[in-house]
Scaffold this active site. Structure first.
Site, PDB file in Angstrom:
ATOM      1  N   MET A   1       0.842  -1.032  -0.031  1.00 16.33           N
ATOM      2  CA  MET A   1      -0.196   0.039  -0.024  1.00 16.33           C
ATOM      3  C   MET A   1       0.952   1.241   0.096  1.00 16.33           C
ATOM      4  O   MET A   1       0.454   2.455   0.263  1.00 16.33           O
ATOM      5  CB  MET A   1      -1.119   0.046   1.234  1.00 16.33           C
ATOM      6  CG  MET A   1      -2.012  -1.104   1.124  1.00 16.33           C
ATOM      7  SD  MET A   1      -3.496  -0.885   1.967  1.00 16.33           S
ATOM      8  CE  MET A   1      -2.740  -0.355   3.728  1.00 16.33           C
TER       9      MET A   1
ATOM     10  N   LEU B   1       6.753   2.759   1.284  1.00 15.02           N
ATOM     11  CA  LEU B   1       7.737   1.555   1.495  1.00 15.02           C
ATOM     12  C   LEU B   1       8.620   1.953   2.954  1.00 15.02           C
ATOM     13  O   LEU B   1       9.032   3.008   3.064  1.00 15.02           O
ATOM     14  CB  LEU B   1       8.452   1.443   0.466  1.00 15.02           C
ATOM     15  CG  LEU B   1       7.681   1.285  -1.157  1.00 15.02           C
ATOM     16  CD1 LEU B   1       8.449   0.929  -1.983  1.00 15.02           C
ATOM     17  CD2 LEU B   1       6.721   0.017  -0.777  1.00 15.02           C
TER      18      LEU B   1
ATOM     19  N   GLY C   1      11.215  -3.163   5.497  1.00 12.16           N
ATOM     20  CA  GLY C   1      10.516  -4.527   5.351  1.00 12.16           C
ATOM     21  C   GLY C   1       9.746  -4.619   3.636  1.00 12.16           C
ATOM     22  O   GLY C   1      10.334  -5.877   3.407  1.00 12.16           O
ATOM     23  N   HIS C   2       9.703  -3.520   3.258  1.00 15.28           N
ATOM     24  CA  HIS C   2       9.192  -3.900   1.822  1.00 15.28           C
ATOM     25  C   HIS C   2      10.177  -3.956   0.936  1.00 15.28           C
ATOM     26  O   HIS C   2      10.159  -4.887  -0.052  1.00 15.28           O
ATOM     27  CB  HIS C   2       8.415  -2.698   1.258  1.00 15.28           C
ATOM     28  CG  HIS C   2       7.070  -2.194   1.780  1.00 15.28           C
ATOM     29  ND1 HIS C   2       6.886  -1.242   2.671  1.00 15.28           N
ATOM     30  CD2 HIS C   2       5.975  -3.047   1.919  1.00 15.28           C
ATOM     31  CE1 HIS C   2       5.789  -1.116   3.060  1.00 15.28           C
ATOM     32  NE2 HIS C   2       5.082  -2.389   2.434  1.00 15.28           N
TER      33      HIS C   2
ATOM     34  N   GLY D   1       4.913 -10.173   3.657  1.00 20.98           N
ATOM     35  CA  GLY D   1       5.808 -10.336   4.747  1.00 20.98           C
ATOM     36  C   GLY D   1       5.125 -11.091   5.728  1.00 20.98           C
ATOM     37  O   GLY D   1       3.689 -10.947   6.060  1.00 20.98           O
TER      38      GLY D   1
ATOM     39  N   ASP E   1       2.211  -9.414   8.689  1.00 19.23           N
ATOM     40  CA  ASP E   1       0.879  -9.609   8.795  1.00 19.23           C
ATOM     41  C   ASP E   1       0.442 -11.224   8.404  1.00 19.23           C
ATOM     42  O   ASP E   1       0.053 -11.787   7.489  1.00 19.23           O
ATOM     43  CB  ASP E   1       0.221  -8.798   7.654  1.00 19.23           C
ATOM     44  CG  ASP E   1       0.345  -7.397   7.555  1.00 19.23           C
ATOM     45  OD1 ASP E   1      -0.119  -6.946   8.794  1.00 19.23           O
ATOM     46  OD2 ASP E   1       1.230  -6.676   6.901  1.00 19.23           O
TER      47      ASP E   1
ATOM     48  N   VAL F   1      10.909  -7.939   9.285  1.00 17.17           N
ATOM     49  CA  VAL F   1      12.068  -6.943   9.371  1.00 17.17           C
ATOM     50  C   VAL F   1      11.863  -6.071  10.586  1.00 17.17           C
ATOM     51  O   VAL F   1      10.692  -5.419  10.640  1.00 17.17           O
ATOM     52  CB  VAL F   1      12.159  -6.145   7.946  1.00 17.17           C
ATOM     53  CG1 VAL F   1      13.411  -5.443   8.286  1.00 17.17           C
ATOM     54  CG2 VAL F   1      12.611  -7.465   6.943  1.00 17.17           C
TER      55      VAL F   1
ATOM     56  N   ARG G   1       2.692   2.323   9.620  1.00 12.51           N
ATOM     57  CA  ARG G   1       1.859   2.851  10.498  1.00 12.51           C
ATOM     58  C   ARG G   1       2.930   3.317  11.473  1.00 12.51           C
ATOM     59  O   ARG G   1       2.194   4.146  12.517  1.00 12.51           O
ATOM     60  CB  ARG G   1       0.876   2.302  10.889  1.00 12.51           C
ATOM     61  CG  ARG G   1      -0.287   1.810   9.658  1.00 12.51           C
ATOM     62  CD  ARG G   1      -1.587   1.531  10.484  1.00 12.51           C
ATOM     63  NE  ARG G   1      -2.725   1.472   9.483  1.00 12.51           N
ATOM     64  CZ  ARG G   1      -3.303   0.359   8.871  1.00 12.51           C
ATOM     65  NH1 ARG G   1      -2.691  -0.792   8.757  1.00 12.51           N
ATOM     66  NH2 ARG G   1      -4.189   0.622   7.860  1.00 12.51           N
TER      67      ARG G   1
HETATM   68  O1  PAF Z   1      -0.035  -5.918   3.199  1.00 12.35           O
HETATM   69  C1  PAF Z   1      -0.478  -4.812   2.677  1.00 12.35           C
HETATM   70  O2  PAF Z   1       0.089  -4.021   2.445  1.00 12.35           O
HETATM   71  C2  PAF Z   1      -1.764  -4.951   1.889  1.00 12.35           C
HETATM   72  O3  PAF Z   1      -2.829  -5.582   2.682  1.00 12.35           O
HETATM   73  C3  PAF Z   1      -1.953  -5.768   0.532  1.00 12.35           C
HETATM   74  C4  PAF Z   1      -1.344  -7.113   0.460  1.00 12.35           C
HETATM   75  C5  PAF Z   1      -0.972  -4.875  -0.470  1.00 12.35           C
HETATM   76  C6  PAF Z   1      -3.364  -5.742   0.050  1.00 12.35           C
HETATM   77  O4  PAF Z   1      -3.634  -4.284  -0.238  1.00 12.35           O
END
Ligand code: PAF
Length: 279
Positions: free
Chosen positions: A27, A30, A33-34, A145, A148, A174, A185
């Site tokens: 989303m 970044l 972790g991303h 990741g 979640d 991470v 967040r």
């Molecule tokens: O983990 C996230 O950032 C979101 O839930 C995802 C997987 C990109 C779906 O919108």
């Protein structure tokens, strides 16, 4: 480092040809972790697409859809730095045009508990957007990741159930140097809350230590609860020890057992998890 190309329309998505495409769904906003997901995808695929889409379907009323942090230019730089080939950044109208009426919904106990219980409709929104991203982008692999953790299990479930043909690759959490799990967040935390936000990590560690010391799940959980109680401004939604696939609470250790935690500081809701019993 030059930023990568940004594609916003499904019609502009290049075909994969013979090559393998890795997808990192995000989303945006970044963080390290991303970047770890992108680096892993770049090592395992011919090209990597990072989707940046703040998905309105997965936010409930009163949640932070409008205020969710957004910075596409910074995302493009960070994605390039980690090895992304291009970014997919559709608009909400492109993803959900007038008349859109379909929901992908994972039923059963996997979505009834934990985040599913606290955030009604959240996993429907995730499943719907991820299915659309898979169909539009046709990746061979998609990287999620373990931060979640329940989302990861939900994605595995519908990808298998619907024969989507995408390999789901989990990537470990991470963390910041002090243990806080990286999250977009985290920027909501005040300077006073920020050091205290390590309480989730410390509670998980306490459970793991207790487990390694021979405690049964209930006793190990009590050790984690005692740590959470030291930070009264953190109001837990749940702290549990669960089976790594079904996410059902366990009373005896099973390989890969996970401790999961979620709760609220005044400014932000945080989640975290950890494997507390080796596979
Ligand atoms: O983990 C996230 O950032 C979101 O839930 C995802 C997987 C990109 C779906 O919108």
């Amino acid at each position: 480092m030059r930023a990568v190309r940004i594609i916003s329309e499904p019609a502009e998505i290049p075909s994969t040809g013979q090559g393998s495409r890795g997808l990192v769904p995000t989303m945006g906003y970044l963080h390290e972790g991303h970047q770890e997901l992108i680096r892993r995808a770049a090592a395992e695929n011919d090209e990597v697409v990072v989707s940046v889409f703040v998905n309105p379907l997965q936010f409930g009323p009163g949640e932070d859809y409008q205020t969710y942090p957004r910075d596409l230019e910074r995302d493009a730089r960070m994605a390039a730095e980690a090895g992304a080939s291009w970014i997919y950044h559709p608009s909400p109208e492109t993803m959900y045009p007038a008349g859109f009426a379909t929901t992908v919904r994972v039923g059963g106990p996997l979505t009834e508990r934990w985040e599913g219980e606290r955030r009604p409709g959240h996993f429907d929104g995730v499943a719907t957007v991820v299915t659309k991203l898979f169909n539009q982008l046709r990746p061979r692999r998609a990287y999620f990741g373990e931060k979640d953790y329940q989302q990861l299990q939900v994605v595995r479930r519908f990808t298998a159930d619907l024969d989507l043909g995408v390999e789901i690759v989990p990537v470990p959490v991470v963390r910041e140097p002090d243990g806080l799990a990286r999250s977009s967040r985290n920027v909501y935390l005040t300077p006073e809350e920020r050091p205290r936000a390590t309480v989730l990590y410390r509670a998980l560690l306490a459970i793991r230590e207790a487990a390694r010391g021979g405690a049964a799940p209930a006793k190990a959980l009590a050790a984690g609860e005692a740590v959470l109680a030291t930070v009264p401004e953190f109001v837990p939604d749940y702290l549990a020890v669960v089976h790594p696939e079904t996410l059902e609470p366990i009373t005896d250790w099973v390989p890969g057992a996970r401790a999961i935690v979620a709760g609220r500081f005044p400014t932000v809701r945080l989640i975290d998890n950890m494997e507390v019993w080796d596979r």
